[in-house]
Enzyme design. Structure first.
Site, PDB file in Angstrom:
ATOM      1  N   ASP A  77       0.749  -1.237   0.046  1.00 32.86           N
ATOM      2  CA  ASP A  77       0.062   0.251  -0.021  1.00 32.86           C
ATOM      3  C   ASP A  77       0.968   1.190   0.059  1.00 32.86           C
ATOM      4  O   ASP A  77       0.339   2.411   0.121  1.00 32.86           O
ATOM      5  CB  ASP A  77      -1.036   0.059   1.345  1.00 32.86           C
ATOM      6  N   ARG A 102       0.194  -1.670   7.613  1.00 31.68           N
ATOM      7  CA  ARG A 102       0.834  -0.292   6.904  1.00 31.68           C
ATOM      8  C   ARG A 102       1.929   0.490   8.002  1.00 31.68           C
ATOM      9  O   ARG A 102       2.370   1.362   7.450  1.00 31.68           O
ATOM     10  CB  ARG A 102      -0.376   0.707   6.592  1.00 31.68           C
ATOM     11  N   ARG A 148      -9.742   5.778  10.955  1.00 27.38           N
ATOM     12  CA  ARG A 148      -8.353   5.690  11.005  1.00 27.38           C
ATOM     13  C   ARG A 148      -7.779   6.556  12.090  1.00 27.38           C
ATOM     14  O   ARG A 148      -7.129   6.208  12.923  1.00 27.38           O
ATOM     15  CB  ARG A 148      -7.867   5.849   9.773  1.00 27.38           C
ATOM     16  N   HIS A 177     -11.435   7.654   4.897  1.00 27.30           N
ATOM     17  CA  HIS A 177     -10.536   8.559   5.093  1.00 27.30           C
ATOM     18  C   HIS A 177     -11.100   9.703   4.366  1.00 27.30           C
ATOM     19  O   HIS A 177     -11.952   9.687   3.724  1.00 27.30           O
ATOM     20  CB  HIS A 177      -9.325   8.303   4.062  1.00 27.30           C
ATOM     21  N   CYS A 271      -5.052   9.431  -3.484  1.00 30.15           N
ATOM     22  CA  CYS A 271      -4.439   8.563  -2.466  1.00 30.15           C
ATOM     23  C   CYS A 271      -2.962   8.422  -2.992  1.00 30.15           C
ATOM     24  O   CYS A 271      -2.049   8.128  -2.172  1.00 30.15           O
ATOM     25  CB  CYS A 271      -5.173   7.147  -2.472  1.00 30.15           C
TER      26      CYS A 271
END
Length: 278
Positions: A77, A102, A148, A177, A271
């Site tokens: 990612d 992550r 998150r 997000h 992103c």
């Protein structure tokens, strides 16, 4: 179609930007940490690289500077560079990821900024996922929480950047997000999907941004808000056709991109794009 009180179109000005990107050399979907990820759904790795390269070349063709961070094996990612940090006035607030898969990305991005000589680089205390949940307007840092980022990271960001931070609660797991539910177009001009936010946050957005473009469920569902604007050109997923029409009506130049392979990991244009603000 998206709905809003559309102001009269006005001349738009493109401003050169500096972006950081990460080639998806190790991209795959082998775990699921958001509703878009399905490890049983095949990923065409070569196509993901090709789509990413087209995005990078578009930025260069538009006159923007694109820096690259080396991808790290085992961090599929890392291509979603926007999550790696937030940069305001040349000051770098690092990311601290919520998910173990992550977590190592945070150090990798901090190391890059330090290696580039950025004088003020802050290793965060609280969970924040970079520009995934911090979006910068002319007057504010808009900060998402609910899935998150830890809301305490908002105070940390406000103290570090010396700018007012506006907390916004996300309530739809598809828009986990802030950069999947809201995008900054120019200055204090934004677009957002109201249903992605808690009622109090929605009312706050109405108050602060009365002329914002409110984006439909249809355009939000194809990640239309995961977009990047330079003040004139708005790069967004090509499937968000209704949103593109609304942007044209406001004087912007929408540019549709196909990042369908990277969407399988829960990300699209924004992103993949971390803005380095001098």
């Amino acid at each position: 179609m998206s709905t809003a009180q559309t102001p009269a179109p006005r001349p738009r000005t493109q401003r050169p930007r500096r972006y950081l990107m990460c080639r998806p050399a190790h991209f795959e979907v082998v775990y699921a940490i958001n509703p878009w990820m399905d490890p049983d759904k095949p990923v065409d790795a070569a196509l993901a690289v090709l789509q990413w390269e087209r995005l990078r070349e578009l930025y260069r063709d538009l006159g923007h500077t694109v820096d690259l961070i080396d991808p790290v094996p085992g961090l599929p990612d890392m291509v979603y560079a926007a999550n790696g940090a937030t940069v305001v006035d040349g000051r770098v607030l690092g990311a601290r990821f919520r998910n173990a898969e992550r977590f190592p990305e945070g150090a990798a991005y901090l190391d890059w900024f330090r290696s580039q000589g950025f004088p003020e680089v802050h290793d965060p205390e609280f969970v924040n996922e970079g520009e995934g949940d911090f979006l910068v307007t002319a007057s504010f840092v808009l900060a998402g929480y609910g899935f998150r980022s830890d809301q305490r990271s908002h105070q940390e960001a406000e103290a570090f950047f010396g700018r007012p931070v506006i907390s916004l609660e996300l309530v739809d797991p598809r828009y986990y997000h802030l950069d999947t539910a809201l995008a900054v177009l120019d200055g204090d001009e934004i677009m957002y999907h109201p249903e992605a936010f808690a009622p109090g946050s929605r009312a706050l957005l109405e108050t602060l941004f009365p002329e914002a473009l409110k984006v439909s469920a249809e355009d939000a569902a194809v990640f239309g808000l995961n977009a990047v604007s330079d003040g004139l050109n708005v790069v967004l997923p090509e499937a968000a056709e209704g949103l593109a029409a609304e942007l044209r009506a406001r004087g912007f130049r929408p540019i549709g991109m196909d990042l369908s392979e990277l969407l399988k990991g829960g990300g699209s244009v924004k992103c993949c794009t971390l803005e380095i603000r001098p």
